[in-house]
Design a protein around this motif. Structure first.
Motif, PDB file in Angstrom:
ATOM      1  N   ARG A 232       0.777  -1.076  -0.062  1.00  0.00           N
ATOM      2  CA  ARG A 232      -0.065   0.108  -0.100  1.00  0.00           C
ATOM      3  C   ARG A 232       0.884   1.165  -0.022  1.00  0.00           C
ATOM      4  NH1 ARG A 232      -5.179  -1.958   1.851  1.00  0.00           N
ATOM      5  NH2 ARG A 232      -5.478  -4.027   1.112  1.00  0.00           N
ATOM      6  N   SER A 233       1.916   1.142  -0.539  1.00  0.00           N
ATOM      7  CA  SER A 233       3.039   2.257  -0.478  1.00  0.00           C
ATOM      8  C   SER A 233       3.018   2.884  -1.949  1.00  0.00           C
ATOM      9  CB  SER A 233       4.208   1.943   0.254  1.00  0.00           C
ATOM     10  OG  SER A 233       4.028   2.111   1.908  1.00  0.00           O
ATOM     11  N   ASN A 234       2.462   3.885  -2.416  1.00  0.00           N
ATOM     12  CA  ASN A 234       2.493   4.399  -3.538  1.00  0.00           C
ATOM     13  C   ASN A 234       3.102   5.738  -3.231  1.00  0.00           C
ATOM     14  OD1 ASN A 234       1.416   1.972  -5.285  1.00  0.00           O
ATOM     15  ND2 ASN A 234      -0.265   2.462  -3.935  1.00  0.00           N
ATOM     16  N   ASP A 235       3.526   6.415  -4.559  1.00  0.00           N
ATOM     17  CA  ASP A 235       3.850   7.849  -4.081  1.00  0.00           C
ATOM     18  C   ASP A 235       3.163   8.603  -5.526  1.00  0.00           C
ATOM     19  OD1 ASP A 235       5.664   7.499  -6.355  1.00  0.00           O
ATOM     20  OD2 ASP A 235       7.385   7.679  -5.184  1.00  0.00           O
TER      21      ASP A 235
ATOM     22  N   SER B 285      -2.906   5.446  -0.471  1.00  0.00           N
ATOM     23  CA  SER B 285      -1.849   4.376  -0.343  1.00  0.00           C
ATOM     24  C   SER B 285      -0.572   5.294  -0.193  1.00  0.00           C
ATOM     25  CB  SER B 285      -1.940   3.448  -1.436  1.00  0.00           C
ATOM     26  OG  SER B 285      -1.326   4.103  -2.472  1.00  0.00           O
ATOM     27  N   MET B 286      -0.559   6.550  -0.264  1.00  0.00           N
ATOM     28  CA  MET B 286       0.726   7.217  -0.195  1.00  0.00           C
ATOM     29  C   MET B 286       1.237   7.739   1.020  1.00  0.00           C
ATOM     30  SD  MET B 286       0.347   9.772  -3.665  1.00  0.00           S
ATOM     31  CE  MET B 286      -1.155  10.526  -3.186  1.00  0.00           C
ATOM     32  N   PRO B 287       2.131   7.165   1.528  1.00  0.00           N
ATOM     33  CA  PRO B 287       2.569   7.073   2.925  1.00  0.00           C
ATOM     34  C   PRO B 287       2.619   8.643   3.511  1.00  0.00           C
ATOM     35  CG  PRO B 287       4.157   5.918   1.826  1.00  0.00           C
ATOM     36  CD  PRO B 287       3.191   6.303   0.866  1.00  0.00           C
ATOM     37  N   GLU B 288       3.044   9.534   2.630  1.00  0.00           N
ATOM     38  CA  GLU B 288       3.297  10.667   3.029  1.00  0.00           C
ATOM     39  C   GLU B 288       2.156  11.649   3.195  1.00  0.00           C
ATOM     40  OE1 GLU B 288       4.033   9.500   0.297  1.00  0.00           O
ATOM     41  OE2 GLU B 288       3.802  11.076  -1.429  1.00  0.00           O
TER      42      GLU B 288
END
Lengths: 353, 353
Positions: A232-235, B285-288
């Motif tokens: 679930r880590s997208n940028d 889903s973007m962690p930041e």
């Protein structure tokens, strides 16, 4: 008399069926435990407790999760283990890296005892090319794996093919040996189970897998940590790239979902080809599609193809092999060297040569 | 003497802690089972076995999964249950619909006994607006739920707030009552657990949830069937719409991911606003990112906002409430009636009035 024979046949086939459905824990025999415990004592006494844990090149979540699960367990049993892989630990799995052990260049002379984990074949560590001695009789090889292709190449083999993952085997092994498992160990093993089951979804997820997950969560393992790191880590640039790809998506009359990605598509967003990871699975989520193909130009002037299918009767490995590639029946790929993509009605590969 | 008091305090706090960590099955008391069994006998004898199962409007996977899990269980106990919801069963969950029971318009006069399942509030079925009698003393109300907001509005309450889902409670209830569970029942209950835990990922996934999953899979329940129906079924127009949305994605200086969707964006693809479902979770889903907002015009001339966050210290419910909306701390929404979207530097809502 004929009926008696038939009955015997049926009975034996039932027995066999039961055998193949043996739980993971049942397949870890007291004899195996005894042999491993004897080996551990021997390593402590004769080899300063040194043991090398190797996993396969291009490591996935189960390779890393099972390797660190073994590392932490051996450590609590009083050994001094080292984890090694010919490739580095992928960013998504770095959160289980204990930072005090990993090396890409182990000194093989230091180790008489080597564990091969999650290696469906003894050559998959790829260390043997430059260090053939790791497969020689000079080394004692412990082989822990779940792949049907594994030929029991070790001196001590624990190959359980109905386990979801190598990590699931390691869990039941430590449990049976009474190893104390902390939350770091639990999370490592969960990483292996979670990734190899596609998030507890694939057909290889058995009641044993869920039971292991229940007990590992009880021990402090965190699935949400795993999913945040892994899936679930997208940028932003990645999502925008996915957007660009999805907008261009095309389904052929034959039911193939096809999309092409130019080098400029990702470079213009400050992204890389790696940022395409995952989008092929999203594309392949369309139920009516026979198979999905993503063609993408890499930065060195090649075209890479990724193929996926969810259909039982489609074999994308066979398609990939026609183009000199390979992989699995449901997920495969190939490379066209020195190619580029040209958009016509459909995307197709044009070779420079 | 002071130390004794302190010890007593500590002890009571420990007891309380243990209480709040009681397993789901421990919270289903023998007294509850006795009362429910008595009620079931009474329904058989006095009311032709008729019992109505209601779930909340705008039903999710747990609403449908727990309702059908109850239906099949009551049926095997000899009752004649009916499942009802004011909204229809969403396409993604239709695979558990037994087709012989569901109605959006039950004849409430037929039922003296009503089960409310997965209803955090007695008004969430929305039937009470036109049929206030369902909440009157004329009806015997069985209330089975896992929401902390539930105020035990029933005559027989089974509210277990540390259960992942209503379906998890139903599972342990049937298990404790010795109800025979077939694969259809198992899949229904797995649907509830799977969707309410976000695929065994959210913090509410407890060891009890995994244990329930293990046992339900053992009973023939299929998680891969669920995931294929619920999460992995997209069609071409939907993926193209997602592509369009992702390409327009914008992250503000404050770390909010914002995107706006015009009516034409989906209409031009032959898609509907419903096809946007799921894209907000991908965005989030973007962690930041602190939180994510998707603004979309509906076909009736309103603007709907969906908000999500994964940050522990962000409360999107509070944001939604400022605009007259509501929801959960991590997922909320609001509607601006008679609005449309205008793109400036950011997306913002412009009210017609």
């Amino acid at each position: 008399m004929t009926s008696v024979k038939i009955n015997a046949k049926i009975k034996s086939s039932i027995n066999q069926k039961i055998m193949s459905h043996q739980s993971v824990t049942q397949q870890i025999t007291p004899k195996y435990i005894d042999s491993l415990q004897e080996k551990i004592s021997d390593i402590k006494e004769q080899h300063d407790g040194k043991i090398l844990i190797l996993t396969h090149a291009n490591p996935d979540g189960d390779a890393i999760g099972s390797a660190y699960g073994l590392y932490l367990g051996f450590k609590s049993l009083g050994l001094t283990p080292t984890v090694s892989c010919i490739d580095e630990v992928p960013t998504a799995f770095k959160f289980v890296d204990t930072k005090d052990t990993f090396t890409q260049t182990p000194n093989f002379n230091d180790f008489k005892n080597i564990v091969f984990v999650d290696c469906g074949d003894k050559k998959l560590t790829r260390f043997d090319k430059n260090h053939p001695e790791i497969l020689s009789d000079q080394k004692f090889k412990i082989n822990i794996d779940h792949h049907p292709s594994n030929d029991n190449f070790g001196d001590l083999n624990l190959v359980i093919t109905n386990a979801s993952s190598a990590a699931e085997i390691v869990y039941y092994l430590w449990k049976k040996m009474g190893v104390e498992m902390n939350s770091a160990l639990a999370t490592s093993l969960l990483l292996g189970i979670y990734t190899d089951t596609g998030g507890f979804v694939h057909q290889n997820t058995t009641p044993d897998s869920y039971t292991a997950a229940a007990e590992l969560v009880e021990l402090g393992g965190s699935v949400s940590k795993i999913s945040q790191n892994v899936f679930r880590s997208n940028d932003l640039k990645q999502l925008k790239l996915w957007g660009k790809v999805l907008e261009e998506l095309h389904v052929t009359d034959e039911g193939a979902a096809i999309v092409g990605v130019h080098k400029d598509d990702y470079l213009s967003l400050g992204a890389t080809r790696q940022d395409l990871g995952g989008v092929i699975d999203l594309i392949n989520s369309m139920p009516e599609v026979q198979y999905s193909v993503m063609l993408s130009e890499d930065e060195k002037g090649n075209v890479k193809a990724s193929l996926r299918t969810r259909k039982d009767d489609v074999n994308v490995k066979a398609i990939a092999e026609k183009f000199g590639g390979g992989g699995h029946v449901k997920a495969a790929g190939f490379t066209v060297p020195q190619g580029h993509l040209k958009k016509e009605v459909k995307w197709k590969i044009v070779t420079d040569a």
